[in-house]
Design a protein around this motif. Sequence first.
Motif, short mmCIF file in Angstrom:
data_model
loop_
_atom_site.label_atom_id
_atom_site.label_comp_id
_atom_site.label_asym_id
_atom_site.label_seq_id
_atom_site.Cartn_x
_atom_site.Cartn_y
_atom_site.Cartn_z
N TYR A 188 -3.75 -14.37 7.07
CA TYR A 188 -2.54 -13.65 6.68
C TYR A 188 -1.47 -14.60 6.14
O TYR A 188 -0.26 -14.39 6.34
N TYR B 71 -0.50 -11.09 -8.46
CA TYR B 71 -1.39 -10.60 -7.39
C TYR B 71 -1.83 -9.17 -7.65
O TYR B 71 -2.88 -8.73 -7.17
N PHE C 53 4.78 -5.25 10.75
CA PHE C 53 5.20 -6.53 11.30
C PHE C 53 5.47 -6.50 12.80
O PHE C 53 5.80 -7.49 13.39
N VAL D 155 -8.56 -11.93 4.97
CA VAL D 155 -7.20 -12.44 4.76
C VAL D 155 -7.12 -13.92 5.04
O VAL D 155 -6.16 -14.41 5.60
N MET E 249 0.82 -1.20 0.00
CA MET E 249 0.00 0.00 0.00
C MET E 249 0.86 1.26 0.00
O MET E 249 0.47 2.29 -0.48
N TRP E 250 2.06 1.14 0.53
CA TRP E 250 2.94 2.29 0.59
C TRP E 250 3.91 2.27 -0.57
O TRP E 250 4.49 1.26 -0.90
N ASP F 158 -9.27 -0.55 -4.85
CA ASP F 158 -10.04 -1.72 -4.43
C ASP F 158 -11.31 -1.77 -5.30
O ASP F 158 -11.42 -1.04 -6.28
N GLU G 205 3.16 -5.30 -0.23
CA GLU G 205 2.24 -4.20 0.01
C GLU G 205 1.22 -4.17 -1.10
O GLU G 205 1.48 -4.58 -2.21
N GLY G 206 0.05 -3.66 -0.76
CA GLY G 206 -0.93 -3.38 -1.81
C GLY G 206 -1.72 -4.57 -2.29
O GLY G 206 -2.35 -4.51 -3.33
N ILE G 207 -1.70 -5.70 -1.57
CA ILE G 207 -2.63 -6.76 -1.97
C ILE G 207 -4.02 -6.37 -1.46
O ILE G 207 -4.16 -5.77 -0.40
N LEU G 208 -5.03 -6.71 -2.25
CA LEU G 208 -6.40 -6.36 -1.86
C LEU G 208 -7.29 -7.60 -1.96
O LEU G 208 -8.04 -7.75 -2.91
N PRO G 209 -7.18 -8.50 -0.99
CA PRO G 209 -8.03 -9.68 -1.04
C PRO G 209 -9.49 -9.28 -0.90
O PRO G 209 -9.81 -8.35 -0.17
N ARG H 294 5.73 -13.58 3.84
CA ARG H 294 5.94 -12.15 3.71
C ARG H 294 5.02 -11.62 2.60
O ARG H 294 5.26 -11.87 1.43
N LEU H 295 3.97 -10.94 3.00
CA LEU H 295 2.99 -10.46 2.02
C LEU H 295 3.45 -9.11 1.46
O LEU H 295 3.90 -8.25 2.21
N ARG I 285 -3.36 1.07 -4.44
CA ARG I 285 -4.09 0.33 -5.45
C ARG I 285 -5.58 0.52 -5.22
O ARG I 285 -6.03 0.64 -4.10
N HIS J 226 -6.54 -0.20 5.91
CA HIS J 226 -6.79 -1.57 5.47
C HIS J 226 -6.46 -2.54 6.59
O HIS J 226 -5.56 -2.29 7.38
N TYR J 227 -7.17 -3.67 6.64
CA TYR J 227 -6.91 -4.61 7.73
C TYR J 227 -5.56 -5.30 7.62
O TYR J 227 -5.15 -6.00 8.52
N LEU J 228 -4.87 -5.08 6.51
CA LEU J 228 -3.50 -5.59 6.43
C LEU J 228 -2.49 -4.63 7.06
O LEU J 228 -1.31 -4.93 7.15
#
Lengths: 283, 588
Positions: free
Chosen positions: B108, B179, A17, B139, A1-2, A83, B131-135, B128-129, A81, A98-100
Amino acid sequence: MWQSSTPVIVYALFALFTGIPTVTAANLDAVKARGVLDIAVYGEFPPYSENKNGKPQGLDVAVGRALAEKLGVGAKFRLVRADESMSDDLRNNVWKGHYLGGGTADVMLHVPVDPLLAKDNEQVKILAPYHRETIAVARQAALTDVKSLVDLEEEKIGAEKLTLASDYLAVALGGRLRGSMVLFKSVSEATEALRAGAVGAVMGPLGEVEGTLGSDKAAFIVETMRLPGLRFNGWDLGVAVKSSNTELADAVARAMKALHAEGVIRRIFQDHGVTYQPPTRME
Amino acid sequence: MSKNKCRFRSVGGVAVSAVIGILASGATAQAAGVMEKDVLDDQATVQDVVSYGMGPHVQRYSTLKQIDRESVKRLVPAWTLSYGGEKQRGQEAQPLVHDGKIFVTASYSRVFAADARTGAELWEYNHRLPEGILPCCDVINRGAALYDNLVIFGTLDAQLVALNRDTGKVMWKQKTDDYKAGVSITMAPFIVKGGKVMVGNAGSEFGAVGWVKAYDAKTGKLTWHRPTIEGHMGYLNGKENGLTGKTNATWPGDLWKTGGGAPWNQGSYDPELNLVYFTTGNPAPWNAFKRPGDNLYTTSILAINADTGKIAWHYQTVPNDAWDYDAVAELVLFDLKKNGKVIKAGAQANKNGFFYVLDRTNGKLLSAEPFVRKVTWASGIDMKTGRPIETGNRPGDPLGEKQGKTVFSAPSFLGGKNWNPMAYSPDTGLFYIPATEWGMDIWNEPISYKKGAAYLGAGFTIKPVFDDYMGALRAFDPKTNKIVWEQKNTAPLWGGVLATAGGLVFTGTPEGYLKAFDAKTGEELWKYQTGSGIVGSPITWEQDGEQWIAVPSGWGGAVPLWGGEVAKAVKHLNQGGSLWAFKLAPTK
């Protein structure tokens, strides 16, 4: 996201993390204390915002910088990105995160100023319109006698998948133009095909069509067109701020007004080779 | 080949067999890995659970009966394993057990391995995921496959990862897709003959095209690739292997390019027919007016030859889907005994509210009747054509006169049953379906916005149908198409079901209970509060002569994210992340 300058990336990842709270949307005094406005723009979105040689660039980036400068702070960008919907983007990037992980930005640009969208997203204020986007068609210069889209029926018409242009070509006029449509991943891929002569025309938002044609624009006919059946012909773009940060929202609205008055916004669009269209909902 | 896999059922027998196993494998401490045969026989062997669905037919049935209608009252927790950290959401997995170790995937893109007797953690893997994935739908991850010495699972950034089962170290990794185009993997991969691991993608929401891929399970090398949308080329050993369907047969113009149809949920496998059964998601874009035609092979059940990657047959449940009725519920394989004949059948409790029974050798429809009380979109399924008899409640043309008009449709787009797997008991001949009763308002919005731009969207809001319950565990008879019993639940049911020869059916609730029911009558016999909502799938196995049950606990998934009014009703449920194991307390 960053996607921003290195220290920010490192901090965001570290926070992700370790569970330490990341940067979150702040009000005016906190932004001033921090000295930096955290701005969300879309990534890979020419000519509005993209990462070029590791640096955020584009129209929205320039607008964001001007806005930050007016507020007397620096600008930092997160290239996000998209959504599934604008409401998701506002939640992910402005009011909740975002929940991530990754926190939220102070402001997000390129947000449609529409009372219905605002009603669905009361957690944000959508204000400070800076441009009106409309749907345009760019076509080969040889296609001179074109009064409406129907005159392009025999041509291949490029459009980005899952957008208003592809929706419209698929549905409008009883599906008459459906067979003419060629889908691309992005407007830039579609205009690339126009350049190469693989399609006769490209339909998409004027700013994206003009911006991705760049200096080749002059070789094609680019026009906005009336779209029968649609009850709107464009949408204004503005800025989203978390609702509780009222002072920041007011300051952003004031700053944008000043930037319009000083001709800064118009100049930014000129610099990027995109026709400036004043928003209809000027505040 | 030696392997530590024995069939003793007595207490002493297991201990002896373990010794034999060690001797046979060369007297080393290293136990033999999971063999192809172990996977294919998974349902019949009680000492382990090496595959998602507890066998290739995915019946989620065990022959164990130490825990029965009487003894279940003595079922108590043996241990619990916390996943730790702040990633407390959406534990939708099914654990696996082999050789004294238990393996479970977690939200996750994590994997945990623990001592199956004590719950003591052996290792964990944190993917290690980027950045910027949008499931799309939380998760989550639904589980892994065991093969050789590997634990194989898919990640939110669309990788297939094989870990050493003793150390958790990565043995191979394979990028299945991009992805950034919105593709992820949430399903549990599974093993078929020839040592291949099968997997399908998720991500129709972003216009990604669905696919099924087969990889060599030991090396991660791609064997074949079968897109699920007509017009796209398939591949076998790097060479072109024929188009899926016929270009533009059921999709107009260029629209097949963004077709959707992701087979994002569980697959099943018939080793005798050598067919894998994958079930596909909704077409993209959502608004059906944009893509006139049947839109093959979205919302379909596909039978694919496991060696050649060619589609053997298909059955489409909703042609030109307008309600987001993915057909992704698993196809459970079973013997349908009817009129003195035994038919190789498959059954699916579809999102759209109908329970389909098919001849799994050729895809012929045998029956299709509702398993939920409220179905408004179709009055039935035409048994001659196999097509639904629609009632005319499709949302209106976004450019037509009824622009913006709202229609109510049931079930909701989250389905009469969603991904969460049902169970089948050959003892009772009944299916146990984790069903939910809900409907939705759908409207074609004249304007929606995506990436800062307008488009012709559709809006959905989910609503409960009944005042007193949403979830209902239902016993369904595939011969009579009748609901034999039901147990209502306040919240929607979102976890898997397990049936045992002990005459029991187990499932979890979002309210946090693991429950046991009488398989014949539906009577609730036992429950235990796990501290967070259960949206995972329980398993059972035998260890040191005792029958064990394990289930993950940790509320999350699509309901709180997408559930509209229903999401508000479940707002109070606590998130979590842990694995619970149970066995019988000694008699006094």
